[in-house]
Write an enzyme that holds these catalytic residues in place. Structure first.
Site, mmCIF file in Angstrom:
data_model
loop_
_atom_site.group_PDB
_atom_site.id
_atom_site.type_symbol
_atom_site.label_atom_id
_atom_site.label_comp_id
_atom_site.label_asym_id
_atom_site.label_seq_id
_atom_site.Cartn_x
_atom_site.Cartn_y
_atom_site.Cartn_z
ATOM 1 N N GLU A 161 34.390 56.092 56.129
ATOM 2 C CA GLU A 161 35.328 55.061 56.607
ATOM 3 C C GLU A 161 35.998 54.220 55.522
ATOM 4 O O GLU A 161 35.867 52.991 55.486
ATOM 5 C CB GLU A 161 34.620 54.139 57.591
ATOM 6 C CG GLU A 161 34.216 54.812 58.883
ATOM 7 C CD GLU A 161 33.662 53.851 59.917
ATOM 8 O OE1 GLU A 161 33.597 54.251 61.091
ATOM 9 O OE2 GLU A 161 33.320 52.707 59.567
ATOM 10 N N GLU A 350 30.388 60.027 64.188
ATOM 11 C CA GLU A 350 29.887 58.832 64.869
ATOM 12 C C GLU A 350 30.577 58.700 66.212
ATOM 13 O O GLU A 350 31.792 58.884 66.324
ATOM 14 C CB GLU A 350 30.161 57.545 64.082
ATOM 15 C CG GLU A 350 29.340 57.334 62.837
ATOM 16 C CD GLU A 350 29.645 55.990 62.166
ATOM 17 O OE1 GLU A 350 30.136 55.060 62.863
ATOM 18 O OE2 GLU A 350 29.417 55.876 60.948
#
Length: 445
Positions: A161, A350
């Site tokens: 991320e 995720e």
């Protein structure tokens, strides 16, 4: 039965700073989250102990084995492995070797993320991601981890991320190191481009080192990106094209546009603003072949209700405990758009929800909302796969409740409940539901 392939990687995830604790033990030095968080974290909590996974990892892996996980995604703490320049902390490195051994013995595929936000404070003091020198520091760190673990770890993620740890950390003050920017929009983009270049070159170096140094043949390499997601609520050709364009629109998305990171990493193509600073040779280095596209995805931004432009959120729409809209269809549209553009198999690295979980009178944690959430999202993912989108796995966030960055310990994302006072673990109802899904290899209709 909505059946998934037998080879499907049913997984769960965590990240080093969020679960390990042991802040000052066995030679670890501070990360930016240790050193800069005071005054920024809800309820003034910190990551000194969190779930104490550092000491309780064997118990946690035993829960993973009971769950029947095919894969477990973890990250390595850079300041635990290299507490200062040029120094390898053997005790810190041994923790990850022990963890991987425990996973392998339990029949669980280890998925290793090299960088999940916990930058060493000593690297930050030298300029952190703003200083090109970080590429040399990351190279040394990555080499140490790869040499130690690659005889047992086949699946790797270089970076997690970057949209968050750069965009939120260096411009919006929402994540460590909690810096903000008052520059003009144009200058923010140009500053972002220079910082992002360093991230991208570290990614390229990580890919190169894994290919060169892996002790297992055919290592599987990707990343774990996140981005703004848009679904085609109007399934006309024009509606689908609008959603697709919004997902990759840099002008609207800033660092949260999927194309900002993935175009250089996968296509070797520099987006606007980065095309001024990335050479052809650098783009070739950044875009070395990958095996899968790792993606962290939670909701569609069409319904977020806090964007400046109009969206489709409505008063009282279903939301998680953190206020994120519940939009299962995002696990159909995002894999579809990503595969169309990048032609890489998709790994959901995720997905999950924060819920109002607590121990009830019967001593159990009942979370029917999470079960329904996972059923809906997995159903949408199954639909994408039925239409030919290659998806190799699904990773639930998270294996256990943990320190959720600036939100502290209030949000509970885990399949396992953690009592932070006693560190007792209690599998939630969703744990047993997911166990059944894994055993049966699919969802009951």
């Amino acid at each position: 039965m909505k059946q998934f392939p037998k080879s499907f990687l049913w997984g769960a995830a965590s990240a080093s700073f969020q679960v390990e604790g042991a802040r000052n033990e066995d030679g670890k030095s501070d990360s930016i989250w240790d050193a800069t968080s005071e005054g920024h974290i809800k309820r003034n909590v910190n990551g000194d102990v969190t779930c104490d996974h550092y000491h309780l990892y064997k118990e946690d892996v035993a829960f993973m084995k009971e769950l029947g996980l095919k894969s477990y995604r973890f990250s390595v703490s850079w300041p635990r492995v290299m507490p200062q320049r040029g120094v390898v902390n053997e005790k810190g490195l041994q923790f990850y070797q022990n963890l991987v051994d425990e996973l392998v013995q339990a029949g669980i595929e280890p998925f290793c993320t090299l960088y999940h936000w916990d930058l060493p404070m000593w690297v930050y003091n030298e300029g952190g991601w703003e200083n090109p020198q970080i590429i040399e520091e990351f190279t040394e760190y990555a080499r140490v981890v790869i040499d130690a673990l690659s005889d047992r770890v086949r699946y790797w993620m270089t970076i997690n991320e970057p949209a968050c740890f750069i965009g939120f950390g260096y411009f919006e003050g929402r994540q460590a190191p909690f810096k903000t920017s008052s520059m003009s929009r144009e200058q923010r983009f140009r500053d972002l481009a220079h910082i992002s270049k360093n991230v991208l070159l570290c990614h390229g170096r990580g890919v190169q080192l894994i290919r060169e140094r892996s002790k297992l043949k055919d290592p599987q390499i990707g990343f774990a990106l996140n981005a703004r997601n848009f679904v085609a609520y109007n399934e006309t050709e024009a509606g689908i094209e609008k959603a697709r364009n919004e997902m990759f629109d840099i002008e609207k998305g800033f660092s949260m546009a999927a194309s900002w990171w993935a175009d250089p990493m996968v296509l070797g193509r520099a987006p606007k603003y980065m095309d001024e600073i990335l050479t052809k040779e650098e783009l070739e280095f950044i875009s070395q072949p990958l095996d899968y596209f790792g993606y962290n995805v939670y909701f569609a931004n069409n319904y977020n209700g806090d964007m400046k432009e109009p969206d489709l959120g409505w008063p009282g729409m279903p939301r998680t405990q953190t206020g994120w809209p519940i939009t299962p269809e995002v696990l159909y549209w995002s894999p579809k758009f990503l595969y169309e553009r990048y032609s890489l198999p998709i790994l959901i690295t995720e997905n999950g929800m924060s819920n109002l979980d607590f121990v009830m009178r019967d001593g159990k944690v009942h979370d029917p909302q999470r079960i329904d959430y996972m059923y809906g999202y997995l159903s949408a993912l199954h639909k994408a796969m039925e239409e030919g989108i290659p998806v190799i796995g699904y990773t639930a966030w998270s294996i256990m409740d943990n320190f959720e960055w600036a939100e502290g310990c209030d949000p509970r994302f885990g399949l396992i409940y953690v009592d932070y006072r006693t560190l007792k673990r209690i599998p939630k109802d969703s744990f047993y539901w997911y166990k059944k899904v894994i055993q049966e290899g699919g969802l009951e209709e």
